[in-house]
Design a protein around this motif. Structure first.
Motif, PDB file in Angstrom:
ATOM      1  N   GLY A 167       0.782  -1.231   0.000  1.00  0.00           N
ATOM      2  CA  GLY A 167       0.000   0.000   0.000  1.00  0.00           C
ATOM      3  C   GLY A 167       0.812   1.278   0.000  1.00  0.00           C
ATOM      4  O   GLY A 167       0.260   2.365  -0.208  1.00  0.00           O
ATOM      5  N   LEU A 168       2.131   1.183   0.195  1.00  0.00           N
ATOM      6  CA  LEU A 168       2.927   2.400   0.362  1.00  0.00           C
ATOM      7  C   LEU A 168       2.935   3.285  -0.877  1.00  0.00           C
ATOM      8  O   LEU A 168       2.850   4.510  -0.779  1.00  0.00           O
ATOM      9  CB  LEU A 168       4.362   2.039   0.746  1.00  0.00           C
ATOM     10  CG  LEU A 168       4.629   1.772   2.228  1.00  0.00           C
ATOM     11  CD1 LEU A 168       6.062   1.314   2.441  1.00  0.00           C
ATOM     12  CD2 LEU A 168       4.332   3.012   3.059  1.00  0.00           C
ATOM     13  N   SER A 169       3.065   2.702  -2.048  1.00  0.00           N
ATOM     14  CA  SER A 169       3.156   3.532  -3.256  1.00  0.00           C
ATOM     15  C   SER A 169       1.857   4.294  -3.490  1.00  0.00           C
ATOM     16  O   SER A 169       1.878   5.485  -3.842  1.00  0.00           O
ATOM     17  CB  SER A 169       3.514   2.688  -4.475  1.00  0.00           C
ATOM     18  OG  SER A 169       2.581   1.643  -4.667  1.00  0.00           O
ATOM     19  N   SER A 170       0.716   3.645  -3.282  1.00  0.00           N
ATOM     20  CA  SER A 170      -0.562   4.341  -3.432  1.00  0.00           C
ATOM     21  C   SER A 170      -0.698   5.449  -2.398  1.00  0.00           C
ATOM     22  O   SER A 170      -1.221   6.530  -2.699  1.00  0.00           O
ATOM     23  CB  SER A 170      -1.721   3.350  -3.294  1.00  0.00           C
ATOM     24  OG  SER A 170      -1.772   2.469  -4.394  1.00  0.00           O
ATOM     25  N   LEU A 171      -0.209   5.189  -1.188  1.00  0.00           N
ATOM     26  CA  LEU A 171      -0.289   6.206  -0.135  1.00  0.00           C
ATOM     27  C   LEU A 171       0.604   7.404  -0.472  1.00  0.00           C
ATOM     28  O   LEU A 171       0.217   8.558  -0.260  1.00  0.00           O
ATOM     29  CB  LEU A 171       0.097   5.593   1.202  1.00  0.00           C
ATOM     30  CG  LEU A 171      -0.151   6.455   2.442  1.00  0.00           C
ATOM     31  CD1 LEU A 171      -1.595   6.937   2.508  1.00  0.00           C
ATOM     32  CD2 LEU A 171       0.208   5.679   3.702  1.00  0.00           C
ATOM     33  N   TYR A 172       1.785   7.132  -1.005  1.00  0.00           N
ATOM     34  CA  TYR A 172       2.645   8.232  -1.454  1.00  0.00           C
ATOM     35  C   TYR A 172       1.944   9.052  -2.542  1.00  0.00           C
ATOM     36  O   TYR A 172       2.013  10.286  -2.551  1.00  0.00           O
ATOM     37  CB  TYR A 172       3.963   7.690  -2.013  1.00  0.00           C
ATOM     38  CG  TYR A 172       5.096   7.638  -1.015  1.00  0.00           C
ATOM     39  CD1 TYR A 172       6.179   8.498  -1.118  1.00  0.00           C
ATOM     40  CD2 TYR A 172       5.104   6.705   0.025  1.00  0.00           C
ATOM     41  CE1 TYR A 172       7.233   8.443  -0.222  1.00  0.00           C
ATOM     42  CE2 TYR A 172       6.146   6.636   0.931  1.00  0.00           C
ATOM     43  CZ  TYR A 172       7.210   7.509   0.805  1.00  0.00           C
ATOM     44  OH  TYR A 172       8.249   7.450   1.708  1.00  0.00           O
ATOM     45  N   GLU A 173       1.284   8.352  -3.471  1.00  0.00           N
ATOM     46  CA  GLU A 173       0.628   9.060  -4.569  1.00  0.00           C
ATOM     47  C   GLU A 173      -0.455  10.000  -4.058  1.00  0.00           C
ATOM     48  O   GLU A 173      -0.527  11.166  -4.463  1.00  0.00           O
ATOM     49  CB  GLU A 173       0.025   8.068  -5.559  1.00  0.00           C
ATOM     50  CG  GLU A 173      -0.623   8.729  -6.764  1.00  0.00           C
ATOM     51  CD  GLU A 173      -1.145   7.730  -7.776  1.00  0.00           C
ATOM     52  OE1 GLU A 173      -1.162   8.065  -8.971  1.00  0.00           O
ATOM     53  OE2 GLU A 173      -1.536   6.609  -7.372  1.00  0.00           O
ATOM     54  N   VAL A 174      -1.310   9.508  -3.155  1.00  0.00           N
ATOM     55  CA  VAL A 174      -2.374  10.375  -2.655  1.00  0.00           C
ATOM     56  C   VAL A 174      -1.819  11.457  -1.726  1.00  0.00           C
ATOM     57  O   VAL A 174      -2.413  12.525  -1.580  1.00  0.00           O
ATOM     58  CB  VAL A 174      -3.508   9.575  -1.969  1.00  0.00           C
ATOM     59  CG1 VAL A 174      -4.189   8.651  -2.960  1.00  0.00           C
ATOM     60  CG2 VAL A 174      -3.007   8.779  -0.769  1.00  0.00           C
ATOM     61  N   ALA A 175      -0.654  11.198  -1.099  1.00  0.00           N
ATOM     62  CA  ALA A 175      -0.032  12.226  -0.263  1.00  0.00           C
ATOM     63  C   ALA A 175       0.507  13.373  -1.117  1.00  0.00           C
ATOM     64  O   ALA A 175       0.539  14.526  -0.663  1.00  0.00           O
ATOM     65  CB  ALA A 175       1.090  11.613   0.570  1.00  0.00           C
ATOM     66  N   VAL A 176       0.929  13.074  -2.324  1.00  0.00           N
ATOM     67  CA  VAL A 176       1.459  14.103  -3.213  1.00  0.00           C
ATOM     68  C   VAL A 176       0.347  14.963  -3.817  1.00  0.00           C
ATOM     69  O   VAL A 176       0.558  16.144  -4.106  1.00  0.00           O
ATOM     70  CB  VAL A 176       2.314  13.452  -4.324  1.00  0.00           C
ATOM     71  CG1 VAL A 176       2.586  14.416  -5.469  1.00  0.00           C
ATOM     72  CG2 VAL A 176       3.639  12.959  -3.738  1.00  0.00           C
ATOM     73  N   MET A 177      -0.834  14.399  -3.989  1.00  0.00           N
ATOM     74  CA  MET A 177      -1.901  15.140  -4.665  1.00  0.00           C
ATOM     75  C   MET A 177      -2.278  16.434  -3.945  1.00  0.00           C
ATOM     76  O   MET A 177      -2.420  17.487  -4.593  1.00  0.00           O
ATOM     77  CB  MET A 177      -3.136  14.249  -4.844  1.00  0.00           C
ATOM     78  CG  MET A 177      -2.895  13.028  -5.719  1.00  0.00           C
ATOM     79  SD  MET A 177      -2.139  13.428  -7.318  1.00  0.00           S
ATOM     80  CE  MET A 177      -3.506  14.246  -8.118  1.00  0.00           C
ATOM     81  N   PRO A 178      -2.464  16.453  -2.602  1.00  0.00           N
ATOM     82  CA  PRO A 178      -2.761  17.738  -1.947  1.00  0.00           C
ATOM     83  C   PRO A 178      -1.655  18.765  -2.144  1.00  0.00           C
ATOM     84  O   PRO A 178      -1.930  19.971  -2.212  1.00  0.00           O
ATOM     85  CB  PRO A 178      -2.900  17.351  -0.460  1.00  0.00           C
ATOM     86  CG  PRO A 178      -3.242  15.903  -0.468  1.00  0.00           C
ATOM     87  CD  PRO A 178      -2.512  15.328  -1.644  1.00  0.00           C
ATOM     88  N   LEU A 179      -0.398  18.301  -2.222  1.00  0.00           N
ATOM     89  CA  LEU A 179       0.709  19.208  -2.489  1.00  0.00           C
ATOM     90  C   LEU A 179       0.539  19.881  -3.846  1.00  0.00           C
ATOM     91  O   LEU A 179       0.687  21.093  -3.993  1.00  0.00           O
ATOM     92  CB  LEU A 179       2.021  18.422  -2.438  1.00  0.00           C
ATOM     93  CG  LEU A 179       3.304  19.170  -2.768  1.00  0.00           C
ATOM     94  CD1 LEU A 179       3.562  20.263  -1.747  1.00  0.00           C
ATOM     95  CD2 LEU A 179       4.474  18.191  -2.820  1.00  0.00           C
ATOM     96  N   MET A 180       0.198  19.077  -4.848  1.00  0.00           N
ATOM     97  CA  MET A 180       0.003  19.618  -6.192  1.00  0.00           C
ATOM     98  C   MET A 180      -1.160  20.603  -6.231  1.00  0.00           C
ATOM     99  O   MET A 180      -1.042  21.709  -6.767  1.00  0.00           O
ATOM    100  CB  MET A 180      -0.254  18.483  -7.185  1.00  0.00           C
ATOM    101  CG  MET A 180      -0.462  18.945  -8.619  1.00  0.00           C
ATOM    102  SD  MET A 180      -0.969  17.589  -9.701  1.00  0.00           S
ATOM    103  CE  MET A 180      -2.643  17.279  -9.112  1.00  0.00           C
ATOM    104  N   TRP A 181      -2.279  20.210  -5.625  1.00  0.00           N
ATOM    105  CA  TRP A 181      -3.453  21.094  -5.643  1.00  0.00           C
ATOM    106  C   TRP A 181      -3.176  22.378  -4.868  1.00  0.00           C
ATOM    107  O   TRP A 181      -3.668  23.449  -5.232  1.00  0.00           O
ATOM    108  CB  TRP A 181      -4.659  20.376  -5.061  1.00  0.00           C
ATOM    109  CG  TRP A 181      -5.134  19.233  -5.922  1.00  0.00           C
ATOM    110  CD1 TRP A 181      -5.131  19.166  -7.290  1.00  0.00           C
ATOM    111  CD2 TRP A 181      -5.657  17.990  -5.456  1.00  0.00           C
ATOM    112  NE1 TRP A 181      -5.629  17.961  -7.708  1.00  0.00           N
ATOM    113  CE2 TRP A 181      -5.968  17.212  -6.608  1.00  0.00           C
ATOM    114  CE3 TRP A 181      -5.918  17.450  -4.212  1.00  0.00           C
ATOM    115  CZ2 TRP A 181      -6.507  15.930  -6.528  1.00  0.00           C
ATOM    116  CZ3 TRP A 181      -6.458  16.177  -4.127  1.00  0.00           C
ATOM    117  CH2 TRP A 181      -6.747  15.431  -5.279  1.00  0.00           C
ATOM    118  N   GLY A 182      -2.429  22.265  -3.758  1.00  0.00           N
ATOM    119  CA  GLY A 182      -2.100  23.458  -2.999  1.00  0.00           C
ATOM    120  C   GLY A 182      -1.314  24.457  -3.830  1.00  0.00           C
ATOM    121  O   GLY A 182      -1.598  25.660  -3.825  1.00  0.00           O
TER     122      GLY A 182
END
Length: 293
Positions: A167-182
């Protein structure tokens, strides 16, 4: 698993924009590449470049020891795995589709029941960047599978292994998305403010890029503070950030620009100050993100 050499056969399931980019990168690196898509016409350009179009998803998976899946989401991946009961034994499945960490773990269990080893991956790039060493794909799951196919995976992008937890790679991916949107929402808000006085967004962009570059240089130090749980105000305290947030709110309202975003950010800072973090550095805000809303 033995380490696979360059030119190892590869199958790509799913030929959306990203899937086509993945298959194209494999072809350019000399891999015998089999492709499959529900709409076969999407394979025409790849076939012209030397790819082999399989007539079914089962035929495609059977053609190569490495099966890369890039479809709309993890639910679709699960549906494909259901069709591959007797063809995954001994194969490595690399899932590059988006989803949650729980879904990735479930997919790994499904692949294992069919004799396959699953690597879950997250592509930190857009399709046009695939094949460049300037971008990365992160992987989690079977270490043996990653070690065996790392040279092949590096033909797509820089490959980083995160750990055995699928699950780590998917968790990293969703963790990056708020950074991008911010970043994007901040740019849009700033462009709206400047646009209210007839400044073009194109004039703002290079200044914004410099500011974003400065902010990225803070991350390593902020990360150390978060990991250590100590937040000395080495630059600017939350109290001072909050005062600047109020300026953004006031300026937005004066210009007739929507102030919801800076008001939300200020409200978070208000809560941090109320909790006693006003004199600490900005990373102390992590306590608000850790708590349920």
């Amino acid at each position: 698993m033995a380490r696979k050499h360059d030119g190892s056969p590869v199958t790509v399931l799913g030929l959306g924009l990203m899937g086509q980019a993945l298959a194209g990168a494999f072809l350019r690196k000399g891999h015998a590449t089999t492709v499959w898509n529900r709409t076969a016409s999407k394979a025409e350009r790849l076939v012209a470049q030397g790819a082999k179009l399989a007539g079914s998803v089962r035929d495609a998976a059977a053609a190569s020891p490495l099966v890369v899946i890039c479809v709309s989401d993890h639910e679709v991946v699960g549906g494909l795995l259901e069709q591959l009961d007797d063809v995954l034994d001994g194969k490595v499945v690399v899932n590059l589709s988006s989803g949650t960490s729980a879904q990735a773990r479930d997919l790994a269990a499904r692949a294992a029941r069919r004799g396959g080893a699953l690597l879950d991956g997250a592509i930190m790039a857009v399709p046009d960047e695939v094949g460049s060493k300037d971008v990365a794909v992160v992987y989690s799951g079977s270490r043996a599978a990653f070690d065996a196919y790392e040279p092949v995976l590096r033909d797509l992008a820089e490959a980083t292994y995160l750990g055995e937890d699928h699950g780590l790679s998917s968790l990293y991916e969703v963790a990056v998305m708020p950074l991008m949107w911010g970043i994007l929402n901040g740019f849009l808000h700033g462009a709206a403010m400047l646009g209210a006085v007839n400044v073009n967004a194109s004039a703002f962009a290079p200044i914004a890029e410099q500011a974003i570059g400065s902010a990225t240089r803070w991350l390593a130090g902020y990360a150390r503070q978060i990991d250590e749980g100590v937040f000395p105000p080495v630059d600017v305290s939350i109290d001072l950030h909050r005062a600047e947030m109020q300026h953004v709110v006031a300026e937005s309202e004066a210009l007739g620009v929507n102030a919801e975003l800076p008001k939300f950010i200020r409200a978070m800072a208000d809560r941090a100050v109320a909790a006693g973090h006003g004199g600490e550095s900005y990373p102390a805000m992590i306590e608000l993100f850790r708590a349920p809303g």
